[in-house]
Write a protein that holds these residues in place. Structure first.
Motif, PDB file in Angstrom:
ATOM      1  N   ALA A   1       1.035  -1.247   0.375  1.00  0.00           N
ATOM      2  CA  ALA A   1       0.207  -0.195   0.011  1.00  0.00           C
ATOM      3  C   ALA A   1       0.686   1.477  -0.436  1.00  0.00           C
ATOM      4  N   GLY A   2       1.890   1.225   1.013  1.00  0.00           N
ATOM      5  CA  GLY A   2       2.514   2.398   1.023  1.00  0.00           C
ATOM      6  C   GLY A   2       3.473   2.711  -0.678  1.00  0.00           C
ATOM      7  N   LEU A   3       4.160   1.378  -1.050  1.00  0.00           N
ATOM      8  CA  LEU A   3       4.818   2.043  -2.417  1.00  0.00           C
ATOM      9  C   LEU A   3       3.288   2.756  -3.139  1.00  0.00           C
ATOM     10  N   VAL A   4       2.686   2.072  -3.422  1.00  0.00           N
ATOM     11  CA  VAL A   4       1.246   2.621  -3.792  1.00  0.00           C
ATOM     12  C   VAL A   4       0.722   4.267  -4.316  1.00  0.00           C
ATOM     13  N   ALA A   5       1.471   4.192  -2.196  1.00  0.00           N
ATOM     14  CA  ALA A   5       0.270   5.410  -2.261  1.00  0.00           C
ATOM     15  C   ALA A   5       1.429   6.297  -2.518  1.00  0.00           C
ATOM     16  N   GLY A   6       3.243   6.588  -2.470  1.00  0.00           N
ATOM     17  CA  GLY A   6       4.432   7.140  -3.112  1.00  0.00           C
ATOM     18  C   GLY A   6       4.984   7.531  -1.888  1.00  0.00           C
ATOM     19  N   VAL A   7       4.777   6.476  -0.722  1.00  0.00           N
ATOM     20  CA  VAL A   7       5.866   6.722   0.167  1.00  0.00           C
ATOM     21  C   VAL A   7       7.357   7.267   0.173  1.00  0.00           C
ATOM     22  N   LEU A   8       7.882   6.640  -1.075  1.00  0.00           N
ATOM     23  CA  LEU A   8       9.401   7.031  -1.142  1.00  0.00           C
ATOM     24  C   LEU A   8       9.670   8.380  -1.792  1.00  0.00           C
ATOM     25  N   GLN A   9       8.276   7.782  -3.004  1.00  0.00           N
ATOM     26  CA  GLN A   9       8.238   9.311  -3.159  1.00  0.00           C
ATOM     27  C   GLN A   9       7.998  10.930  -1.804  1.00  0.00           C
ATOM     28  N   ALA A  10       7.560  10.664  -1.068  1.00  0.00           N
ATOM     29  CA  ALA A  10       7.467  11.659   0.016  1.00  0.00           C
ATOM     30  C   ALA A  10       8.830  11.917   1.076  1.00  0.00           C
ATOM     31  N   ALA A  11       9.406  10.278   0.976  1.00  0.00           N
ATOM     32  CA  ALA A  11      10.207  11.027   1.822  1.00  0.00           C
ATOM     33  C   ALA A  11      11.914  11.114   1.019  1.00  0.00           C
ATOM     34  N   VAL A  12      11.652  11.022  -0.856  1.00  0.00           N
ATOM     35  CA  VAL A  12      12.801  11.564  -1.528  1.00  0.00           C
ATOM     36  C   VAL A  12      12.798  13.031  -0.777  1.00  0.00           C
ATOM     37  N   ASP A  13      11.469  13.557  -1.498  1.00  0.00           N
ATOM     38  CA  ASP A  13      11.138  14.948  -1.177  1.00  0.00           C
ATOM     39  C   ASP A  13      11.483  15.236   0.276  1.00  0.00           C
ATOM     40  N   ALA A  14      11.430  14.675   1.102  1.00  0.00           N
ATOM     41  CA  ALA A  14      11.377  15.624   2.605  1.00  0.00           C
ATOM     42  C   ALA A  14      13.382  15.438   2.875  1.00  0.00           C
TER      43      ALA A  14
ATOM     44  N   ARG B   1      15.366   4.456  -8.538  1.00  0.00           N
ATOM     45  CA  ARG B   1      16.021   5.557  -9.737  1.00  0.00           C
ATOM     46  C   ARG B   1      15.243   6.246 -10.445  1.00  0.00           C
ATOM     47  N   ASP B   2      14.255   6.445 -10.951  1.00  0.00           N
ATOM     48  CA  ASP B   2      13.544   7.041 -11.431  1.00  0.00           C
ATOM     49  C   ASP B   2      13.335   8.329 -10.830  1.00  0.00           C
ATOM     50  N   LEU B   3      13.586   8.564  -8.975  1.00  0.00           N
ATOM     51  CA  LEU B   3      13.952   9.024  -8.613  1.00  0.00           C
ATOM     52  C   LEU B   3      14.897  10.108  -8.679  1.00  0.00           C
ATOM     53  N   GLY B   4      16.197   9.320  -9.409  1.00  0.00           N
ATOM     54  CA  GLY B   4      17.211  10.068  -9.673  1.00  0.00           C
ATOM     55  C   GLY B   4      18.062   9.171  -8.358  1.00  0.00           C
ATOM     56  N   VAL B   5      17.927   8.334  -7.850  1.00  0.00           N
ATOM     57  CA  VAL B   5      18.907   8.133  -6.447  1.00  0.00           C
ATOM     58  C   VAL B   5      19.500   7.092  -7.540  1.00  0.00           C
ATOM     59  N   PRO B   6      21.404   6.822  -7.995  1.00  0.00           N
ATOM     60  CA  PRO B   6      21.710   6.288  -8.549  1.00  0.00           C
ATOM     61  C   PRO B   6      21.712   5.054  -8.058  1.00  0.00           C
ATOM     62  N   GLU B   7      22.028   5.382  -7.352  1.00  0.00           N
ATOM     63  CA  GLU B   7      22.839   3.532  -6.133  1.00  0.00           C
ATOM     64  C   GLU B   7      21.986   2.993  -5.204  1.00  0.00           C
ATOM     65  N   VAL B   8      21.332   2.053  -5.494  1.00  0.00           N
ATOM     66  CA  VAL B   8      20.201   1.286  -4.825  1.00  0.00           C
ATOM     67  C   VAL B   8      20.566  -0.107  -4.548  1.00  0.00           C
ATOM     68  N   HIS B   9      21.445  -0.321  -3.268  1.00  0.00           N
ATOM     69  CA  HIS B   9      21.707  -2.146  -2.963  1.00  0.00           C
ATOM     70  C   HIS B   9      20.601  -2.573  -2.489  1.00  0.00           C
ATOM     71  N   LEU B  10      20.179  -4.018  -3.286  1.00  0.00           N
ATOM     72  CA  LEU B  10      18.877  -4.876  -2.420  1.00  0.00           C
ATOM     73  C   LEU B  10      19.457  -5.880  -1.948  1.00  0.00           C
ATOM     74  N   ASP B  11      19.059  -6.117  -0.300  1.00  0.00           N
ATOM     75  CA  ASP B  11      20.164  -7.316   0.280  1.00  0.00           C
ATOM     76  C   ASP B  11      19.676  -8.534   0.053  1.00  0.00           C
ATOM     77  N   GLY B  12      17.804  -8.969  -0.810  1.00  0.00           N
ATOM     78  CA  GLY B  12      17.867  -9.809  -1.818  1.00  0.00           C
ATOM     79  C   GLY B  12      17.560 -11.155  -0.778  1.00  0.00           C
ATOM     80  N   ARG B  13      17.311 -11.152   1.110  1.00  0.00           N
ATOM     81  CA  ARG B  13      17.204 -11.824   1.519  1.00  0.00           C
ATOM     82  C   ARG B  13      15.416 -12.161   1.657  1.00  0.00           C
TER      83      ARG B  13
END
Length: 248
Positions: free
Chosen positions: A133-146, A209-221
């Motif tokens: 739900a948060g992903l669809v609501a835009g929580v990442l966009q809101a965090a990067v904006d803040a 990445r769409d927000l311009g963050v160039p380095e995104v590490h995925l834990d993968g577990r």
């Protein structure tokens, strides 16, 4: 940005490099005092665990972080709260931004994606709780904006997405998969047994990445398949592990 393992006061954590002057890691079930079924490092206070055990577990994380732990009441939304030395009761929110070393900000999860962000040069960090739900609501966009409002630059920001339920395990109805994928196409997935699914971590990486963050590490577990991590989908009523980040 490879995983590393850091220890303080014998607390095992999976550390991530978010830049100089930033301490960041994901906890697991190990290193705490809770009794089964919450063993051992349960950090969730609303899952039925003994309050004294949760308080001690949180103290252990605070000793690792070197500062008081601040966490919000997570509601699967997109509200962001900026935390400073005075503001340590954020209320309902799913992302916390800090510009001071006086606190460590954290999110608790048991299948959702804990996302840690840092612009080390601007001295701005954030912890974000990202569920469907948060992903669809835009929580990442809101965090990067803040973070940008606090002086951060997405182009300098490093991100780490911690353990979460994987696309091969997160079965959902086809209509739900299509609804989420209409907003974040990278989430569309199929389980290992061939049914519709969501890959939240892939969605997180794509949005950042769409927000311009160039380095995104995925834990993968995969929390569903990894017994060292809590998973609500695997065991309802389980505990919570955390993503924690602090300026040092």
């Amino acid at each position: 940005m490879p995983d590393s393992t850091a220890r303080a006061d014998d607390l095992p954590v999976a550390g991530v490099d978010l830049g100089p002057g930033v301490r960041a890691a994901f906890t697991s079930r190990a290193g705490g005092v809770s009794r089964p079924p919450y063993d051992a490092l349960n950090l969730g206070s609303a899952v039925g665990d003994e309050p004294a055990a949760v308080a001690e577990n949180r103290r252990r994380v605070e000793r690792w972080a070197g500062a008081p732990l601040v966490v919000a009441t997570q509601v699967h939304g997109a509200r962001v709260v900026r935390v400073d030395g005075e503001h340590r009761e954020p209320g309902e929110a799913d992302a916390l931004v800090a510009t001071t070393p006086d606190v460590a900000v954290a999110v608790y999860v048991a299948d959702c994606v804990p996302v840690l962000l840092a612009d080390a040069e601007a001295r701005v960090v954030a912890a974000v709780h990202v569920g469907r739900a948060g992903l669809v609501a835009g929580v990442l966009q809101a965090a990067v904006d803040a973070m940008a409002d606090a002086g951060a630059d997405p182009g300098r920001t490093r991100a780490a997405a911690g353990p979460s339920i994987a696309g091969v395990s997160y079965e959902v109805p086809a209509a739900m998969r299509d609804e989420v994928a209409a907003v974040v196409p990278a989430t569309a997935a199929t389980t290992s047994w061939g049914t519709p699914a969501l890959d939240l971590a892939a969605g997180v990486a794509a949005v950042l990445r769409d927000l311009g963050v160039p380095e995104v590490h995925l834990d993968g577990r995969d929390t569903f398949r990894e017994p060292a991590l809590f998973s609500h989908r695997r065991s309802a009523g389980t505990g919570r592990f955390a993503g924690v980040v602090r300026l040092v």
